[in-house]
Motif scaffolding. Structure first.
Motif, short mmCIF file in Angstrom:
data_model
loop_
_atom_site.label_atom_id
_atom_site.label_comp_id
_atom_site.label_asym_id
_atom_site.label_seq_id
_atom_site.Cartn_x
_atom_site.Cartn_y
_atom_site.Cartn_z
N MET A 48 56.26 91.95 -93.11
CA MET A 48 56.35 93.08 -92.19
C MET A 48 56.15 94.39 -92.94
O MET A 48 55.52 95.31 -92.43
CB MET A 48 57.70 93.08 -91.47
N LEU A 49 56.66 94.48 -94.15
CA LEU A 49 56.47 95.70 -94.95
C LEU A 49 54.99 95.94 -95.21
O LEU A 49 54.52 97.08 -95.14
CB LEU A 49 57.24 95.59 -96.27
N GLN A 53 52.24 99.35 -93.14
CA GLN A 53 51.84 100.46 -94.01
C GLN A 53 50.70 101.33 -93.48
O GLN A 53 50.79 102.54 -93.52
CB GLN A 53 51.49 99.93 -95.40
N GLY A 54 49.61 100.74 -93.08
CA GLY A 54 48.49 101.54 -92.57
C GLY A 54 47.84 102.43 -93.62
O GLY A 54 47.63 103.61 -93.40
N LEU A 55 47.50 101.86 -94.76
CA LEU A 55 46.92 102.64 -95.86
C LEU A 55 45.41 102.45 -95.95
O LEU A 55 44.87 101.44 -95.52
CB LEU A 55 47.56 102.19 -97.18
N THR A 56 44.76 103.42 -96.56
CA THR A 56 43.34 103.27 -96.87
C THR A 56 43.20 102.28 -98.02
O THR A 56 44.17 101.98 -98.72
CB THR A 56 42.73 104.61 -97.31
N ALA A 89 42.59 96.52 -96.29
CA ALA A 89 41.86 97.66 -95.71
C ALA A 89 41.36 97.32 -94.31
O ALA A 89 41.41 98.16 -93.40
CB ALA A 89 40.71 98.07 -96.61
N LYS A 90 40.91 96.10 -94.12
CA LYS A 90 40.38 95.69 -92.81
C LYS A 90 41.50 95.52 -91.78
O LYS A 90 41.36 95.96 -90.64
CB LYS A 90 39.62 94.38 -92.95
N ASN A 91 42.59 94.89 -92.17
CA ASN A 91 43.62 94.50 -91.22
C ASN A 91 44.82 95.43 -91.15
O ASN A 91 45.53 95.44 -90.15
CB ASN A 91 44.09 93.08 -91.53
N TYR A 92 45.06 96.19 -92.20
CA TYR A 92 46.24 97.06 -92.25
C TYR A 92 45.88 98.43 -92.80
O TYR A 92 46.59 98.99 -93.63
CB TYR A 92 47.35 96.38 -93.07
N GLY A 93 44.76 98.96 -92.32
CA GLY A 93 44.30 100.28 -92.70
C GLY A 93 44.92 101.36 -91.82
O GLY A 93 45.80 101.10 -91.01
N PRO A 97 45.18 98.24 -86.89
CA PRO A 97 44.80 97.37 -85.78
C PRO A 97 45.76 96.22 -85.52
O PRO A 97 45.76 95.68 -84.42
CB PRO A 97 43.41 96.85 -86.20
N ASN A 98 46.58 95.88 -86.48
CA ASN A 98 47.49 94.76 -86.31
C ASN A 98 48.96 95.16 -86.37
O ASN A 98 49.83 94.34 -86.63
CB ASN A 98 47.18 93.69 -87.35
N PHE A 99 49.23 96.43 -86.11
CA PHE A 99 50.61 96.91 -86.04
C PHE A 99 50.67 98.01 -85.00
O PHE A 99 49.81 98.87 -84.99
CB PHE A 99 51.06 97.45 -87.40
N PRO A 100 51.61 98.07 -84.08
CA PRO A 100 52.73 97.16 -84.08
C PRO A 100 52.31 95.74 -83.74
O PRO A 100 51.34 95.54 -83.01
CB PRO A 100 53.67 97.71 -83.02
#
Length: 102
Positions: A48-49, A53-56, A89-93, A97-100
């Protein structure tokens, strides 16, 4: 007392909902690099951490450097690191796109 009971019930429901759709690699979405990311990251903290994040890609790379230099994370092989960075980068940028998580 009622408030504490209510808050405990809400917390329990949230934890259940968060774990209910966990797949083979926890809450990380399936895709190329999911397995490598899961095993590189969840030895020290929750999936979950990672997901929140949502980072580049650049910031993910800096964060991995910090974890290696300051937190004792083992070095990654260059190919594995690239695969993980591509996945993150693709999934948690920044567009997250995958959070929440649903």
């Amino acid at each position: 007392m009622v408030r504490k009971t209510f808050l405990a019930a809400v917390a329990g429901a949230l934890l259940f909902a968060m774990s209910a759709d966990a797949g083979e690699f926890g809450r990380l979405v399936d895709g190329k690099g999911a397995e490598e990311t899961y095993y590189a990251c969840t030895g020290c903290h929750s999936d979950m951490l990672v997901a929140q994040q949502g980072l580049t890609r650049e910031r993910w790379n800096e964060l991995i450097d910090w974890m290696i230099d300051e937190q004792g994370m083992p070095e990654l092989e260059p190919e594995e690191r690239e695969l993980i960075l591509d996945y993150l980068a693709k999934n948690y940028g920044p567009d997250r796109p995958n959070f929440p998580l649903k």
